[in-house]
Design an enzyme around this catalytic site. Structure first.
Site, PDB file in Angstrom:
ATOM      1  N   ALA A  33       2.870   4.773   3.202  1.00  0.00           N
ATOM      2  CA  ALA A  33       1.727   4.123   2.539  1.00  0.00           C
ATOM      3  C   ALA A  33       1.930   4.144   1.025  1.00  0.00           C
ATOM      4  CB  ALA A  33       0.435   4.837   2.930  1.00  0.00           C
ATOM      5  N   ASN A  34       0.910   3.762   0.276  1.00  0.00           N
ATOM      6  CA  ASN A  34       0.966   3.815  -1.196  1.00  0.00           C
ATOM      7  C   ASN A  34      -0.429   4.123  -1.737  1.00  0.00           C
ATOM      8  OD1 ASN A  34      -0.512   1.234  -1.800  1.00  0.00           O
ATOM      9  ND2 ASN A  34       1.172   0.419  -0.562  1.00  0.00           N
ATOM     10  N   ARG A  35      -0.561   4.202  -3.069  1.00  0.00           N
ATOM     11  CA  ARG A  35      -1.790   4.716  -3.689  1.00  0.00           C
ATOM     12  C   ARG A  35      -2.911   3.701  -3.873  1.00  0.00           C
ATOM     13  NH1 ARG A  35      -0.521   9.725  -5.428  1.00  0.00           N
ATOM     14  NH2 ARG A  35       1.680  10.117  -5.869  1.00  0.00           N
TER      15      ARG A  35
END
Ligand code: CTP
Ligand code: CA
Length: 225
Positions: A33-35
């Site tokens: 995933a990412n932020r």
């Protein structure tokens, strides 16, 4: 009470917005995933709806609530997001804000991957995800106004211009997502609006202000202002 947007500049228009990250499974319990928080994309969906547009928001996994006045489709993976967007064409407006994972695990495991004590794990094989903005920007049912974002940590303007061209977008909202800016996951933004006509700078605004201004800009382009 009549909806505020019923007579707005985007009444009778349809819009598709993507927002949030995507989650790409490694196995049933783990993912890449990412932020991204979804704040900017959700705010844009709400702003377009306030101007009267019929908005479908395709959202990756986020913790913020669904915005008022829009239809929300929840997805997890980039391929699901692509399918949800493409199946809803034609539309007048597409704003692709999601931080789509660039890669997915080539073959995710059906069972939880077990550790073998003292042994290094097998490396993850990654494969490229579909580019949703590029797909929409070159689609036979291409929306009249196609907007993308460019998340950069350097050469913001040059990289944004390259993305405008490559992805077939009318506007690119370019921002610096270096950790020290606090933009990724934060509540404020500082962007450059890139089009064929040139570059406009919108420094230090709330994500809601960026959304309101962008919705006005889109309405202007669509209505020939
Ligand atoms: N985008 C998309 N599908 C992808 C990757 C990106 O729709 N698989 C969209 C994003 O929603 C954004 C724009 O493309 O509107 C640019 O995303 P960005 O991550 O900045 O660009 P990339 O083309 O993925 O290039 P890179 O990450 O290498 O800078
Ligand atoms: Ca990317």
């Amino acid at each position: 009470v009549e909806a505020k947007g019923a007579t707005g500049p985007l009444s009778g228009r349809t819009a598709i917005v993507t927002s949030g990250p995507t989650h790409e499974p490694i196995d049933p319990v783990r993912y890449i995933a990412n932020r991204s928080s979804g704040r900017q994309g959700h705010a844009i969906a709400a702003a377009l709806a306030r101007l009267g547009a019929d908005v479908t928001l395709v959202s990756g996994p986020v913790t913020i609530p669904d915005p008022a006045g829009v239809k929300v489709v929840h997805v997890e993976r980039a391929e699901e997001m692509r399918d949800a967007v493409v199946s809803r064409l034609p539309a007048d407006i597409a704003v692709m804000v999601a931080a789509v994972a660039d890669w997915r695990v080539a073959t995710s495991s059906e069972q939880k991957i077990k550790k073998k004590p003292g042994e290094a794990p097998a490396p993850l094989q990654l494969t490229e995800n579909p580019d949703i903005l590029k797909t929409v920007g070159h689609h036979e049912k291409r929306p009249t106004v196609v907007v993308g974002f460019a998340a950069e940590t350097e050469n913001v303007e040059d990289n944004g211009r390259t993305k405008l061209e490559r992805k077939g977008a009318d506007l690119i909202v370019a921002n610096d997502v270096s950790p020290e800016t606090g933009i990724m996951g934060g509540t404020r933004n500082s962007v450059k609006i890139i089009s064929k006509a040139g570059v406009a700078e919108w420094p230090d605004l709330s994500k809601d202000e960026v959304a309101t201004r962008l919705a006005d800009l889109i309405a202007g382009r669509l209505n020939g202002a």
